[in-house]
Design an enzyme around this catalytic site. Structure first.
Site, mmCIF file in Angstrom:
data_model
loop_
_atom_site.group_PDB
_atom_site.id
_atom_site.type_symbol
_atom_site.label_atom_id
_atom_site.label_comp_id
_atom_site.label_asym_id
_atom_site.label_seq_id
_atom_site.Cartn_x
_atom_site.Cartn_y
_atom_site.Cartn_z
ATOM 1 N N ASP A 37 0.688 -1.183 0.191
ATOM 2 C CA ASP A 37 0.032 0.266 0.028
ATOM 3 C C ASP A 37 0.769 1.290 0.099
ATOM 4 O O ASP A 37 1.845 1.410 0.925
ATOM 5 C CB ASP A 37 -1.056 0.116 1.252
ATOM 6 C CG ASP A 37 -1.537 -1.298 1.738
ATOM 7 O OD1 ASP A 37 -1.587 -2.047 0.979
ATOM 8 O OD2 ASP A 37 -2.123 -1.263 2.814
ATOM 9 N N GLN A 53 4.106 0.423 2.100
ATOM 10 C CA GLN A 53 4.385 -0.927 3.040
ATOM 11 C C GLN A 53 5.573 -1.587 2.096
ATOM 12 O O GLN A 53 5.553 -1.743 0.871
ATOM 13 C CB GLN A 53 2.960 -1.754 2.752
ATOM 14 C CG GLN A 53 2.041 -0.891 3.653
ATOM 15 C CD GLN A 53 2.205 -1.310 5.197
ATOM 16 O OE1 GLN A 53 1.886 -2.151 5.771
ATOM 17 N NE2 GLN A 53 2.738 -0.173 5.871
HETATM 18 C C1 FRU Z 1 -3.954 -3.643 2.765
HETATM 19 C C2 FRU Z 1 -3.151 -4.047 4.050
HETATM 20 C C3 FRU Z 1 -3.644 -3.044 4.908
HETATM 21 C C4 FRU Z 1 -2.514 -3.176 6.220
HETATM 22 C C5 FRU Z 1 -1.425 -3.376 4.989
HETATM 23 C C6 FRU Z 1 -0.232 -4.740 5.792
HETATM 24 O O1 FRU Z 1 -3.105 -4.089 1.583
HETATM 25 O O2 FRU Z 1 -3.709 -5.433 4.220
HETATM 26 O O3 FRU Z 1 -4.916 -3.269 5.546
HETATM 27 O O4 FRU Z 1 -2.432 -2.273 6.801
HETATM 28 O O5 FRU Z 1 -1.764 -4.044 3.781
HETATM 29 O O6 FRU Z 1 0.709 -4.785 4.830
#
Ligand code: FRU
Length: 481
Positions: A37, A53
């Site tokens: 994300d 992420q």
């Molecule tokens: C969405 C998600 C979010 C979480 C993150 C973890 O893709 O699952 O809800 O914060 O990715 O990497």
């Protein structure tokens, strides 16, 4: 050495092993390893900041860090050192969150501390809380009183295991955030919180509740204004394929009406999830998303040194209750060569000047005749978008793109075409984004396995001419170190 120091030194060493040629041209890829994300999309101290992420160590999802890029123009990005690693006793992953300029001039991050491990007695522990970090645009320090929101702050029946992805903003003298939670019935909900100082938060109300029609848990909610109306976006996990409007297993949706009665799919292609928006300096609402379907998140070709891309930023507008999306206008300054042509394509037709794997091309054809565009094509390899005039359907087909057979490769949608069909295609080395009829619909997908030599465009129309405006994009990678 802290986990953050370890990550920073690893990426410094390994980022050099990925050449510009191995990266997309104008779509963002992780410094090294894996991204999902977009996080913390904000304008701070004269620059746009976009975090993500991030697992620097491999092309698979694992203990989440926050990667970081900055940009002055939303086109050229500089890779900054990783911003956060799961260094705190209350986290095994720094999950998604957002950022804004705090009242004292610091950059404030609000994120989810995900904490999950097996206890000595064999029980599994999992909890998600919301936390704050402050920084100067490079280095971030956690707030000493973290967490600032826990399950204790939530309405009865909320699960501590799934409570995440805070999106913060400031409005009329107060801080607000939305976050997603899983309720007792197993279904997701978007909750609103408020605060005087962004540190002490209180639960305000539930904004949207999944009645079971939209998957189960929801993730990454966002809330903003378009044309004076409140719009909520969220990503729904595990959608069932019962509706012709929502084809993605993990699907991002817009809710335009406050009663939740008008839910629109944000992208109808294959790979689009967890978008996050921000306001530009000049007040446009723009959004970028993880350009991947989570369900095929692990399908990275073994040869890749990185995996995961962001969509090109899109500007959102609201017209007659519908959210339109278009690539931000800044893209024009990436054009290298522009070709405009109008021609008949009664049989499959190619034009010599229209070639490449990094382009922004708009095609206008009659909506009363069948039409087909093949792109990233070479011999038997291509991806196609086909229009069937009898029922005004568009068919996106990736089944000849050179990918593994188990990956989703077919989408069919109903368009709003009347006299004309307009398709705008943003093509890059490893992806495409298609905008239908001025951004009424969008279809996005990755193309990791299509050879880069597949750079032909093939048009097939009917008795009417096809109008094409083709802009090739400068080949220099948008990412610098
Ligand atoms: C969405 C998600 C979010 C979480 C993150 C973890 O893709 O699952 O809800 O914060 O990715 O990497």
């Amino acid at each position: 050495m802290t986990l953050l120091e370890k990550a920073r030194s690893y990426e410094k060493e390994n980022v050099k092993k990925i050449s510009d040629e191995e990266r997309p041209v104008y779509h963002l890829s992780p410094a090294t390893g894996w991204l999902n994300d977009p996080n913390g999309f904000s304008f701070y101290n004269g620059k746009y900041h976009l975090f993500y992420q991030y697992n620097p160590y491999s092309t698979r999802w694992d203990a989440m860090h926050w990667g970081h890029w900055t940009s002055e123009d939303l086109l050229k990005w500089k890779a900054e050192p990783a911003a956060m690693a799961p260094d705190m006793p209350y986290e095994t992953g720094c999950f998604s969150g957002s950022a804004m300029t705090y009242k004292d001039g610091r950059h404030l991050i609000m994120y989810t501390a995900h904490n999950e491990f097996d206890k000595e007695n064999g029980e599994h522990f999992r909890e998600e809380t919301q936390c704050i970090a402050f920084g100067d645009g490079k280095d971030y320090v956690r707030y000493e009183k973290n967490p600032v929101l826990t399950v204790k702050d939530l309405p009865e029946g909320s699960y501590a295991e799934d409570f995440r992805d805070p999106k913060i903003w400031y409005e009329d003298g107060k801080y607000y955030c939305v976050a997603a939670v899983r309720m007792k019935d197993g279904l997701g909900s978007v909750l609103l919180f408020e605060s005087e100082d962004a540190l002490k938060w209180t639960y305000s109300k539930e904004l949207l509740h999944n009645d079971g029609s939209f998957g189960d848990m929801w993730e990454c909610p966002d809330m903003f204004e378009l044309d004076g109306k409140r719009v909520i976006s969220f990503s729904a996990m595990n959608m069932r394929n019962t509706s012709p409007l929502f084809r993605n297993g993990n699907c991002t949706l817009f809710c335009v009406k406050e009663d939740g009665s008008d839910i629109q799919a944000m992208d109808l292609g294959f790979d689009f999830y967890a978008p996050q928006s921000t306001l530009t300096k000049d007040g446009r609402r723009i959004v970028t998303a993880w350009m991947q379907a989570p369900e095929s998140g692990g399908t990275c070709p073994d040869s890749n040194k990185w995996f995961g891309q962001m969509t090109f930023p899109r500007e959102l507008t609201l017209k007659s209750g519908h959210v339109y999306q278009k690539p931000i206008d800044e893209i024009a300054s990436l054009y290298e060569r522009t070709v405009e042509k109008e021609f008949l394509a009664e049989t499959e037709t190619e034009k010599e000047e229209i070639r490449g794997r990094a382009a922004d091309m708009t095609v206008i054809a009659s909506a009363n005749e069948d039409f087909c565009l093949k792109f990233a094509a070479e011999g038997d390899i291509y991806t196609s978008i086909e229009y069937r005039s009898s029922d005004r359907h568009l068919i996106l087909n990736r089944s000849h793109a050179g990918r593994g057979a188990s990956i989703c490769d077919y989408r069919e949608i109903l368009t709003n075409a009347e006299d004309k069909l307009e398709l705008r295609l943003l093509l890059d080395k490893y992806s495409f984004e298609i905008f239908v009829n001025g951004g009424y619909q969008a279809l996005t997908g990755t193309l990791y396995e299509t050879p880069l030599t597949a750079d032909h465009f093939i048009f097939k129309g009917g008795k009417d001419t096809v109008k094409v405006k083709f802009n090739s994009i400068k080949s220099e990678s948008c990412l610098k170190y």
